[in-house]
Design a protein around this motif. Structure first.
Motif, short mmCIF file in Angstrom:
data_model
loop_
_atom_site.label_atom_id
_atom_site.label_comp_id
_atom_site.label_asym_id
_atom_site.label_seq_id
_atom_site.Cartn_x
_atom_site.Cartn_y
_atom_site.Cartn_z
N ARG A 264 3.43 -19.76 0.90
CA ARG A 264 2.22 -20.17 1.60
C ARG A 264 1.01 -19.54 0.92
O ARG A 264 1.08 -18.41 0.41
CB ARG A 264 2.25 -19.74 3.08
N SER A 265 -0.10 -20.23 0.93
CA SER A 265 -1.32 -19.73 0.31
C SER A 265 -2.01 -18.72 1.21
O SER A 265 -2.21 -18.97 2.41
CB SER A 265 -2.29 -20.90 0.03
N THR A 266 -2.37 -17.58 0.63
CA THR A 266 -3.09 -16.54 1.36
C THR A 266 -4.42 -16.28 0.66
O THR A 266 -4.44 -16.01 -0.54
CB THR A 266 -2.27 -15.24 1.41
N TYR A 267 -5.49 -16.35 1.40
CA TYR A 267 -6.83 -16.09 0.87
C TYR A 267 -7.31 -14.75 1.42
O TYR A 267 -7.16 -14.47 2.62
CB TYR A 267 -7.79 -17.20 1.27
N TYR A 268 -7.92 -13.95 0.55
CA TYR A 268 -8.36 -12.62 0.98
C TYR A 268 -9.41 -12.08 0.02
O TYR A 268 -9.59 -12.59 -1.09
CB TYR A 268 -7.18 -11.65 1.07
N CYS A 269 -10.08 -11.01 0.43
CA CYS A 269 -11.04 -10.32 -0.42
C CYS A 269 -10.43 -8.97 -0.82
O CYS A 269 -10.15 -8.14 0.06
CB CYS A 269 -12.36 -10.10 0.31
N ALA A 270 -10.21 -8.77 -2.09
CA ALA A 270 -9.55 -7.53 -2.56
C ALA A 270 -10.40 -6.29 -2.30
O ALA A 270 -9.86 -5.19 -2.14
CB ALA A 270 -9.25 -7.65 -4.05
N ARG A 271 -11.70 -6.44 -2.21
CA ARG A 271 -12.55 -5.28 -1.96
C ARG A 271 -12.61 -4.95 -0.47
O ARG A 271 -12.51 -3.78 -0.08
CB ARG A 271 -13.98 -5.54 -2.46
N CYS A 272 -12.71 -5.96 0.36
CA CYS A 272 -12.80 -5.71 1.81
C CYS A 272 -11.44 -5.44 2.44
O CYS A 272 -11.35 -4.78 3.48
CB CYS A 272 -13.43 -6.91 2.51
N GLN A 273 -10.39 -5.97 1.82
CA GLN A 273 -9.06 -5.85 2.39
C GLN A 273 -8.15 -5.09 1.41
O GLN A 273 -7.27 -5.67 0.79
CB GLN A 273 -8.47 -7.23 2.68
N LYS A 274 -8.36 -3.81 1.30
CA LYS A 274 -7.59 -3.01 0.35
C LYS A 274 -6.21 -2.70 0.89
O LYS A 274 -6.04 -2.42 2.07
CB LYS A 274 -8.35 -1.72 0.04
N LEU A 275 -5.22 -2.75 -0.01
CA LEU A 275 -3.85 -2.42 0.37
C LEU A 275 -3.71 -0.90 0.39
O LEU A 275 -3.92 -0.24 -0.62
CB LEU A 275 -2.86 -3.02 -0.63
N GLN A 276 -3.39 -0.36 1.54
CA GLN A 276 -3.32 1.10 1.70
C GLN A 276 -2.01 1.63 1.09
O GLN A 276 -0.99 1.00 1.17
CB GLN A 276 -3.38 1.46 3.19
#
Length: 276
Positions: A264-276
């Protein structure tokens, strides 16, 4: 795929108009995902008492038994009242007609992943198999922050995958999952149990707000969704990340990214949604 907002919009667009109607005839087209469960003519004479929703299923309560309707990947319902211009003969992608004293209800489903199923009651084995595993309804009082916290804490799955599963909360489909995770600043691949209390609350509030807005906007129409009165949805005009790959983030102006999760396609912002 029609998700909770689209199914709820569909329900609202014909529930009151068909309530109290008596079934005059029922007809099936090509086979759907599951068999109806009885001969169509056996529905004749029964009354449609009400139309409810559970997850992505519409439940038509009849004077005897009920019909479970699922729109599948590309299905939509159309209801034309008796005093409105007729729909005409069923086409090649029209697979269920329910003619009533108040009008015609028709299922249109080009890909035939939808279903219309008759069950004697919600306690029937098939009904329980389809409905019992569904999570909390996000727009109802039973969807509490505490229960949501507990559901997330019990899962190691990536949060987007858990939302799509519907096991904790129903109706957060692919479009809406990307949106609520962006609003709550959570990376889609974050294990559910690793999300801190503050962000769990933000996600909980985002789910309620986004799905309520989507219902208010008539759902999302990307290709062919329309409600039972033929109206298209407009939530796609409000989307902050979904379908916006390469465009600037509305918060930080970084380009929106696209990745695949479970095909499935996932859209996100790498700066606002950082992987902890």
């Amino acid at each position: 795929m029609p998700e909770l907002p689209e199914v709820e919009v569909t329900r609202r667009s014909f529930a009151q108009r068909i309530a109290g109607a008596q079934i005059l005839s029922a007809a099936l087209g090509k086979p759907l995902r599951w068999p109806l469960g009885l001969l169509p003519q056996a529905l004749v004479g029964r009354q449609v008492l009400a139309v409810r929703r559970r997850g992505k299923y519409l439940l038509l309560d009849l004077s005897e038994g009920l019909l479970l309707i699922h729109l599948g990947m590309s299905g939509s319902l159309r209801f034309v009242a008796s005093d409105e211009p007729a729909l005409g003969a069923a086409g090649p992608h029209d697979h269920f007609d329910l003619q009533t004293t108040r009008g015609l209800l028709r299922l249109h489903d080009p890909r035939r992943f939808g279903a219309v199923i008759y069950v004697p009651s919600e306690t029937d084995g098939l009904a329980r198999k389809l409905l019992d595993h569904l999570g909390m309804e996000p727009l109802e009082d039973g969807f509490t922050l505490q229960a949501f916290k507990e559901g997330l804490a019990a899962s190691r799955a990536p949060i987007k995958q858990l939302l799509l599963s519907g096991s904790v909360v129903v109706g957060v489909g692919n479009i809406y999952a990307s949106e609520v995770l962006f609003i709550s600043r959570i990376h889609p691949a974050t294990p559910a149990r690793d999300i801190g209390a503050r962000k769990v609350r933000a996600l909980y509030e985002a789910i309620r707000a986004v799905l309520a807005l989507a219902v208010e906007q008539g759902g999302t129409t990307l290709r062919d969704f329309s409600s039972a009165n033929g109206m298209e949805g407009h939530f796609q005009l409000q989307a902050k990340v979904y379908g916006r790959e390469g465009l600037p983030c509305t918060h930080c102006a970084s380009p929106i990214r696209l990745m695949k999760q479970g095909q499935r396609s996932t859209y996100y912002c790498a700066r606002c949604q950082k992987l902890q």
